[in-house]
Design a protein around this motif. Sequence first.
Motif, PDB file in Angstrom:
ATOM      1  N   SER A 157      67.937 -41.368  -0.319  1.00  0.00           N
ATOM      2  CA  SER A 157      68.387 -42.118   0.640  1.00  0.00           C
ATOM      3  C   SER A 157      66.860 -42.142   2.099  1.00  0.00           C
ATOM      4  N   THR A 158      66.742 -40.974   2.110  1.00  0.00           N
ATOM      5  CA  THR A 158      65.601 -40.341   3.047  1.00  0.00           C
ATOM      6  C   THR A 158      63.934 -39.937   2.283  1.00  0.00           C
ATOM      7  N   ILE A 159      64.043 -40.435   1.512  1.00  0.00           N
ATOM      8  CA  ILE A 159      62.569 -39.860   0.852  1.00  0.00           C
ATOM      9  C   ILE A 159      61.337 -41.042   1.395  1.00  0.00           C
ATOM     10  N   VAL A 160      60.607 -40.826   2.007  1.00  0.00           N
ATOM     11  CA  VAL A 160      59.428 -41.315   3.047  1.00  0.00           C
ATOM     12  C   VAL A 160      58.152 -40.836   2.196  1.00  0.00           C
ATOM     13  N   ARG A 161      57.202 -42.021   1.099  1.00  0.00           N
ATOM     14  CA  ARG A 161      56.002 -41.735   1.051  1.00  0.00           C
ATOM     15  C   ARG A 161      54.990 -42.323   2.208  1.00  0.00           C
ATOM     16  N   SER A 162      53.964 -41.584   2.151  1.00  0.00           N
ATOM     17  CA  SER A 162      53.155 -42.014   3.822  1.00  0.00           C
ATOM     18  C   SER A 162      51.803 -41.287   3.247  1.00  0.00           C
ATOM     19  N   LYS A 163      50.583 -42.034   3.166  1.00  0.00           N
ATOM     20  CA  LYS A 163      49.518 -41.607   3.158  1.00  0.00           C
ATOM     21  C   LYS A 163      48.712 -41.595   4.667  1.00  0.00           C
ATOM     22  N   ASN A 164      47.257 -40.075   4.473  1.00  0.00           N
ATOM     23  CA  ASN A 164      47.219 -39.803   5.135  1.00  0.00           C
ATOM     24  C   ASN A 164      45.380 -40.711   5.539  1.00  0.00           C
ATOM     25  N   GLN A 165      45.112 -40.360   6.465  1.00  0.00           N
ATOM     26  CA  GLN A 165      43.262 -41.372   6.515  1.00  0.00           C
ATOM     27  C   GLN A 165      42.170 -40.747   5.109  1.00  0.00           C
ATOM     28  N   ASP A 166      42.498 -39.577   4.647  1.00  0.00           N
ATOM     29  CA  ASP A 166      41.879 -39.036   3.483  1.00  0.00           C
ATOM     30  C   ASP A 166      42.707 -40.075   2.282  1.00  0.00           C
ATOM     31  N   GLY A 167      43.287 -40.286   2.289  1.00  0.00           N
ATOM     32  CA  GLY A 167      44.004 -40.791   1.042  1.00  0.00           C
ATOM     33  C   GLY A 167      44.867 -40.161   0.597  1.00  0.00           C
ATOM     34  N   GLU A 168      45.511 -39.240   0.880  1.00  0.00           N
ATOM     35  CA  GLU A 168      46.693 -38.023   0.806  1.00  0.00           C
ATOM     36  C   GLU A 168      48.296 -38.491   0.602  1.00  0.00           C
ATOM     37  N   GLU A 169      48.916 -38.238  -0.438  1.00  0.00           N
ATOM     38  CA  GLU A 169      50.031 -38.697  -0.214  1.00  0.00           C
ATOM     39  C   GLU A 169      50.883 -37.979   0.169  1.00  0.00           C
ATOM     40  N   THR A 170      51.953 -37.654   1.579  1.00  0.00           N
ATOM     41  CA  THR A 170      53.040 -36.991   1.453  1.00  0.00           C
ATOM     42  C   THR A 170      53.768 -37.404   1.288  1.00  0.00           C
ATOM     43  N   LEU A 171      54.734 -36.239   0.806  1.00  0.00           N
ATOM     44  CA  LEU A 171      56.545 -36.597   0.338  1.00  0.00           C
ATOM     45  C   LEU A 171      57.388 -36.508   1.593  1.00  0.00           C
ATOM     46  N   THR A 172      57.758 -36.768   2.748  1.00  0.00           N
ATOM     47  CA  THR A 172      58.920 -36.090   3.591  1.00  0.00           C
ATOM     48  C   THR A 172      59.988 -36.895   3.339  1.00  0.00           C
ATOM     49  N   MET A 173      61.688 -35.956   3.204  1.00  0.00           N
ATOM     50  CA  MET A 173      62.406 -36.128   2.482  1.00  0.00           C
ATOM     51  C   MET A 173      63.354 -35.297   3.306  1.00  0.00           C
ATOM     52  N   MET A 174      64.644 -35.774   3.228  1.00  0.00           N
ATOM     53  CA  MET A 174      66.179 -34.740   3.911  1.00  0.00           C
ATOM     54  C   MET A 174      66.493 -34.089   3.267  1.00  0.00           C
ATOM     55  N   ALA A 175      66.841 -32.489   3.765  1.00  0.00           N
ATOM     56  CA  ALA A 175      67.854 -31.476   2.964  1.00  0.00           C
ATOM     57  C   ALA A 175      69.116 -32.212   3.428  1.00  0.00           C
ATOM     58  N   SER A 176      69.882 -32.169   2.649  1.00  0.00           N
ATOM     59  CA  SER A 176      70.928 -31.808   2.930  1.00  0.00           C
ATOM     60  C   SER A 176      71.737 -30.685   2.081  1.00  0.00           C
ATOM     61  N   LEU A 177      72.715 -29.742   2.747  1.00  0.00           N
ATOM     62  CA  LEU A 177      73.544 -29.200   1.915  1.00  0.00           C
ATOM     63  C   LEU A 177      75.452 -29.584   1.493  1.00  0.00           C
ATOM     64  N   SER A 178      75.592 -29.213   0.477  1.00  0.00           N
ATOM     65  CA  SER A 178      76.407 -28.794  -0.207  1.00  0.00           C
ATOM     66  C   SER A 178      77.680 -27.432  -0.718  1.00  0.00           C
ATOM     67  N   VAL A 179      78.587 -27.647   0.346  1.00  0.00           N
ATOM     68  CA  VAL A 179      79.627 -27.038   0.696  1.00  0.00           C
ATOM     69  C   VAL A 179      80.939 -26.954  -0.310  1.00  0.00           C
ATOM     70  N   PHE A 180      80.689 -25.909  -1.160  1.00  0.00           N
ATOM     71  CA  PHE A 180      81.691 -26.288  -2.396  1.00  0.00           C
ATOM     72  C   PHE A 180      82.724 -24.685  -1.390  1.00  0.00           C
ATOM     73  N   TYR A 181      83.883 -24.919  -1.933  1.00  0.00           N
ATOM     74  CA  TYR A 181      84.836 -24.117  -1.500  1.00  0.00           C
ATOM     75  C   TYR A 181      86.404 -23.700  -2.453  1.00  0.00           C
TER      76      TYR A 181
END
Length: 181
Positions: A157-181
């Motif tokens: 749900s946190t994936i964000v696609r954006s383009k800069n002035q040169d037209g290059e696409e960047t992908l930003t997302m949040m990482a979440s750590l799962s803890v297993f016990y």
Amino acid sequence: MGSSPSKAVRTLPKEKSSWAGSRTPFKQDSAQEIRRPRPLAFENKTDAVEADAKDPQFMSKLSQLGPVRVDHHMRSVRPADYVQQMYRSRLQSEVEALPSHSTQNRLLASSLSELLESRKTVKSQAELQALAGQYHIDVTKLDELAKFINTPSIDESTIVRSKNQDGEETLTMMASLSVFY
């Protein structure tokens, strides 16, 4: 620069000059002066030279140091032994890293990352045992490892696609750590 037409031609005189071949007259007396051997340095030593050669401070410092002590129990270093041991160690590491000869409970970092990522999708104990067997690792070791180390998961749900002035696409997302016990 290298071709002959650009070089100046050198011409030599065709006649001998008047001074060519003439020498100054040789005196017998001067030849005997030159051939007489010079005196050696030790023949001319004076008391002043002898006194200057002696260094009383240097001698006193040497006597303070005393005789040299040699430790006869020292082990000699043999570079050949060290090189052979290093070679054997590297050879053993390479053999252990071969895919055909995998060692139990030893993984490369990339394989460990794949294992931990695959572990997130496991639903039963049987699947976990099959996964551990595939990577040649004990289930108990995998469980111990997973308590302290895990790979980050991506929150979709946190994936964000954006383009800069040169037209290059960047992908930003949040990482979440799962803890297993």
